[in-house]
Design a protein around this motif. Structure first.
Motif, PDB file in Angstrom:
ATOM      1  N   PRO A  91       0.904  -1.229  -0.030  1.00 50.41           N
ATOM      2  CA  PRO A  91      -0.128  -0.135  -0.011  1.00 50.41           C
ATOM      3  C   PRO A  91       0.938   1.081   0.055  1.00 50.41           C
ATOM      4  CG  PRO A  91       0.058  -1.091   2.224  1.00 50.41           C
ATOM      5  CD  PRO A  91       0.717  -1.951   1.192  1.00 50.41           C
ATOM      6  N   GLY A  92       1.892   1.076   0.610  1.00 52.16           N
ATOM      7  CA  GLY A  92       2.739   2.280   0.607  1.00 52.16           C
ATOM      8  C   GLY A  92       3.338   2.829  -0.560  1.00 52.16           C
ATOM      9  N   GLN A  93       3.858   1.883  -1.555  1.00 56.41           N
ATOM     10  CA  GLN A  93       4.119   2.197  -2.735  1.00 56.41           C
ATOM     11  C   GLN A  93       2.760   2.966  -3.735  1.00 56.41           C
ATOM     12  OE1 GLN A  93       5.146  -1.510  -4.358  1.00 56.41           O
ATOM     13  NE2 GLN A  93       7.108  -1.519  -3.945  1.00 56.41           N
ATOM     14  N   ALA A  94       1.810   2.256  -3.320  1.00 58.10           N
ATOM     15  CA  ALA A  94       0.666   3.060  -4.105  1.00 58.10           C
ATOM     16  C   ALA A  94       0.192   4.374  -3.798  1.00 58.10           C
ATOM     17  CB  ALA A  94      -0.580   1.964  -3.969  1.00 58.10           C
ATOM     18  N   LEU A  95      -0.073   4.484  -2.331  1.00 56.10           N
ATOM     19  CA  LEU A  95      -0.162   5.830  -2.012  1.00 56.10           C
ATOM     20  C   LEU A  95       0.956   6.679  -2.412  1.00 56.10           C
ATOM     21  CD1 LEU A  95      -1.780   4.572   1.451  1.00 56.10           C
ATOM     22  CD2 LEU A  95      -2.980   5.593  -0.421  1.00 56.10           C
ATOM     23  N   SER A  96       2.081   6.393  -2.311  1.00 56.80           N
ATOM     24  CA  SER A  96       3.194   7.380  -2.483  1.00 56.80           C
ATOM     25  C   SER A  96       3.247   7.925  -3.827  1.00 56.80           C
ATOM     26  CB  SER A  96       4.502   6.740  -2.392  1.00 56.80           C
ATOM     27  OG  SER A  96       5.780   7.439  -2.739  1.00 56.80           O
ATOM     28  N   VAL A 135      -6.898   6.792   2.743  1.00 55.79           N
ATOM     29  CA  VAL A 135      -5.382   6.083   2.954  1.00 55.79           C
ATOM     30  C   VAL A 135      -5.500   4.801   3.967  1.00 55.79           C
ATOM     31  CG1 VAL A 135      -3.358   6.711   4.174  1.00 55.79           C
ATOM     32  CG2 VAL A 135      -4.058   8.221   2.556  1.00 55.79           C
ATOM     33  N   ARG A 136      -6.241   5.262   4.986  1.00 54.08           N
ATOM     34  CA  ARG A 136      -6.527   4.330   5.994  1.00 54.08           C
ATOM     35  C   ARG A 136      -7.380   3.066   5.305  1.00 54.08           C
ATOM     36  NH1 ARG A 136     -10.708   4.077  10.616  1.00 54.08           N
ATOM     37  NH2 ARG A 136     -11.274   6.148   9.839  1.00 54.08           N
ATOM     38  N   MET A 143     -14.416   0.803   7.578  1.00 57.27           N
ATOM     39  CA  MET A 143     -14.062   2.093   6.990  1.00 57.27           C
ATOM     40  C   MET A 143     -13.548   1.736   5.574  1.00 57.27           C
ATOM     41  SD  MET A 143     -14.833   5.180   7.127  1.00 57.27           S
ATOM     42  CE  MET A 143     -15.293   5.654   8.805  1.00 57.27           C
ATOM     43  N   GLY A 144     -14.120   2.334   4.420  1.00 61.09           N
ATOM     44  CA  GLY A 144     -13.483   2.166   3.361  1.00 61.09           C
ATOM     45  C   GLY A 144     -14.333   1.232   2.328  1.00 61.09           C
TER      46      GLY A 144
END
Length: 725
Positions: free
Chosen positions: A432-437, A568-569, A630-631
């Protein structure tokens, strides 16, 4: 560059200016023409400008007898008897009714109000840090969301604390805090048994219960002792306010209790909020014999009975050494509850003598707490609990028309998702870090280099308006035809640019449709003039950084940027479920985050879907419904008058409670000049043509069930009546 980094903002500080002694002599106190204009809230405020507000701590009864409250009363228009809200050039925030959790909703409401009233400057005093007895570290965090509001001035102690906290708190910890709060709300919704300890004995017993909590129970305490509240390990704490807290007294009779506690209306309001509609079984625990615990227990049981909540009272009868009078008072109170058809479980303290023959005076009360805790645990096992999921009907009435599809049809979170999925076609994300970055970097390009995609959408509209006869039918703007023409042109090859392009065009059409409701365009020139001359929404370049307010920028309506944080969450928490062999799966992501909810609404109707998959946000905002996970679906706000549900772009409160918030900010620029409207009592009211919409100054377009209701509202506003909608 992460997505959260892109949406960070900084507080704009005001320049400090000092007041001359001549000015102080001329205006010794009160409201005058010269603004205070200070960087931080001064320790002592004697004068304010016409558009400046003194924010002070109060009590719910509105008795402004001391401290900053007396200053507000004497100098800045505070109203005796009004415990909350704007009054003259002051704003009251209640701080005397309990712990920090009871103060936070009032602070949140103030921040919402300040966000709307941009023309006012609010000077926040150190509320709660005087008579109420709280510390800076307790109160300052409540104003985090106000830190970035340029029209809210905080005490330097609050600012120092928040800035220090900001330096030490990573965005991930902020998200974890939000997630924990949401999980607490879900737990509150899904724990059908509420156990409430009252008074010293009840509070101590509930504290003991937390050593071995029952899985389907939620625990709370009620007391009139502030020290007990603050030192308790029970998270849900409620402090009842004495009508005369400065006088030391003992409660011996029902009449005394009524006078000191029941006669204060805010206490009754507090108790009703504790036992909301999530309570399926209520257990009240109290030591009888003492005044407060005995009479408050009877009061709460009576409120629960009128709310049709099944209630069991677990009461203890005092030890013999505590006195026969206390024992008799306890027995009489228990009998009264039984006669009122309330289930009572009586525990006689002297019974412990038979269990523990060598019991010392030092241990007797601790053993009594254990006795009560064990009894309550057994009662919980015996209660007939029907879980909400078990009560859902298997067939539903399709009620798709009971909700309103708002202007945010192609919403922010869906756009974020589609951009990530478009990027994923090339990157094949494994975390998820790669995608959000990458998403943050993609959005940053528009802020730094200019928004060529949104600019192209605007140019397409300009071309259509240049030869716009095709978008008018019988002299009226045909928004559906305009939509077809705007979306007809296909420009981008990459999936992620297409996703953002769709968002920009949708927002553009939504704005036109929103304006057309009250402008009723009949010529292309009229629409062109409003968009490009009467508003500042399209004053931007395709190749230069975006300055100031810009319509297509993808941020939340409030400084907290809730849509961003929730998205993000959701990505991080749902990652294991939206991947296949560790790689982001587009089909899984679309189904889990959007498809399942849309399908449920299609098959069951929105009302049934909300009953099954949602919880009420909080007792303070019961009209806001958030998904349990959530989400996985949007947030809805229910209009209590019409019964319709509106999708919210955030958490539902403040500006996010208005689904067309951005459109309304643009519309206000035109409404202020529109000769068909007049601004009265914070409402935009049609002068003559009452078929036109009515708008609230910070609530957007108002919805009425009937035309007669609308006409009555307009009549009341024009006649000067105090109305709120």
């Amino acid at each position: 560059m992460g997505l959260l980094d892109f949406f960070k903002s900084k507080k704009i500080k005001k320049t400090t200016s000092s007041k001359s002694s001549d000015f102080e002599e001329k205006y010794p106190c009160g409201v005058c023409e010269i603004p205070l204009d200070a960087e931080y809230t001064p320790e002592s405020i004697k004068t304010l400008g016409r558009r400046e507000i003194f924010v002070f701590g109060s009590n719910l009864a509105g008795k402004h007898a001391g401290g900053a409250a007396r200053v507000a009363l004497n100098r800045f228009g505070a109203v005796w008897g009004q415990g909350e809200g704007l009054q003259g050039n002051s704003y009251a925030i209640p701080t005397m009714q309990g712990g920090i959790d009871t103060i936070k909703p009032y602070v949140d409401r103030f921040i919402e109000f300040a966000e709307y009233e941009k023309a006012l400057t609010f000077y926040v005093t150190k509320i709660g840090c005087g008579i109420a007895g709280f510390a800076i570290k307790d109160i300052a965090p409540l104003f985090r969301n106000a830190y970035n509001l340029s029209n809210v001035i905080l005490p330097i102690e609050f600012v120092d604390y928040i800035e220090k906290e900001n330096r030490s708190i990573h965005p991930q910890r902020i998200l974890e805090t939000m997630e924990a709060a949401h999980e607490a709300r879900v737990k509150h919704y899904e724990t059908p048994i509420k156990i409430i300890g009252i008074g010293g004995g009840g509070c101590n017993a509930v504290s003991r219960m937390l050593e071995n909590p029952y899985r389907d129970a939620e625990y709370a305490i009620i007391s009139n002792d502030a020290t007990m509240i603050r030192t308790s390990n029970v998270s849900n704490q409620y402090l009842l306010q004495d009508s005369d807290p400065c006088t030391a007294k003992n409660i011996y009779t029902q009449e005394q209790f009524n006078h000191y506690f029941i006669d204060r209306g805010d206490n009754a309001e507090l108790l009703r909020s504790i036992i909301d509609d999530t309570v399926k079984q209520l257990i009240i625990v109290s030591g009888f014999g003492g005044g407060f615990g005995t009479y408050c227990c009877q009061w709460l049981a009576s409120i629960a009975k009128h709310a049709n909540i099944p209630t069991t009272v677990v009461c203890t009868i005092p030890f013999e050494f505590e006195g026969q009078r206390k024992q008799q008072r306890a027995i009489d109170a228990a009998n009264e509850l039984s006669e009122d058809r309330i289930t009572v479980r009586i525990l006689k303290a002297d019974t412990l003598k038979r269990r523990y023959s060598d019991m010392s005076l030092f241990d007797c009360f601790s053993l009594l707490d254990e006795y009560v805790a064990d009894t309550v645990h057994e009662i919980c096992k015996e209660l007939p609990i029907t879980y909400k999921s078990e009560k859902q009907p298997r067939t539903y009435v399709n009620d798709r028309n009971s909700y309103e599809v708002t202007t945010h049809c192609y919403g922010m979170t869906r756009t974020f998702a589609d951009i990530i999925l478009g990027l994923n076609e090339e990157k094949k994300y494994t975390s998820p870090g790669q995608a959000l970055s990458d998403l943050g970097s993609y959005m940053q390009r528009f802020s730094e280099q200019g928004d060529n995609i949104a600019f192209l959408s605007v140019r397409i509209l300009q071309c259509i308006l240049h030869d716009g006869s095709d978008i008018f039918t019988d002299g009226h703007l045909n928004v559906s035809r305009l939509r077809e023409l705007v979306f007809e042109d296909k420009n981008f090859l990459s999936a992620y640019d297409k996703a953002y392009d769709s968002y920009c065009r949708e927002k553009l059409i939504n704005l036109v449709a929103y304006l057309n409701e009250f402008r009723r365009y009949s010529k292309p020139e009229e629409l062109r003039r409003d968009l490009f001359e009467n508003t500042d929404v399209f004053e931007f370049s395709a190749c230069a950084p975006i300055p100031g307010f810009y319509y297509f920028i993808m941020s939340g309506a409030s400084a907290m940027n809730y849509p961003v944080q929730f998205f993000v969450r959701a990505i991080r928490n749902l990652w294991p479920e939206i991947t296949t062999d560790g790689v982001l799966d587009a089909d899984k992501m679309r189904r889990l985050m959007f498809g399942n909810h849309d399908e449920s609404v299609e098959q069951l109707g929105l009302e049934a879907t909300i009953q099954r998959d949602y919880i009420a946000d909080s007792p303070c905002h019961p009209e806001v419904f958030v998904p349990k996970v959530m989400g996985t679906s949007p947030i809805y706000v229910k209009d209590v008058k019409t019964g319709r549900y509106m999708r919210s772009c955030g958490e539902g409160k403040g500006p996010n409670s208005i689904p067309d918030w951005l459109e309304f900010q643009i519309a206000k620029q035109i409404l202020e000049k529109d000769e068909s409207y007049q601004f009265i009592g914070n409402y935009y009211i049609p002068r003559n043509d009452y078929t036109l919409p009515v708008y609230g100054g910070y609530s957007g377009r108002l919805v009425f069930e009937t035309q007669n209701e609308k006409l009555k509202f307009i009549e009341d506003i024009k006649s000067g009546k105090q109305v709120w909608r």
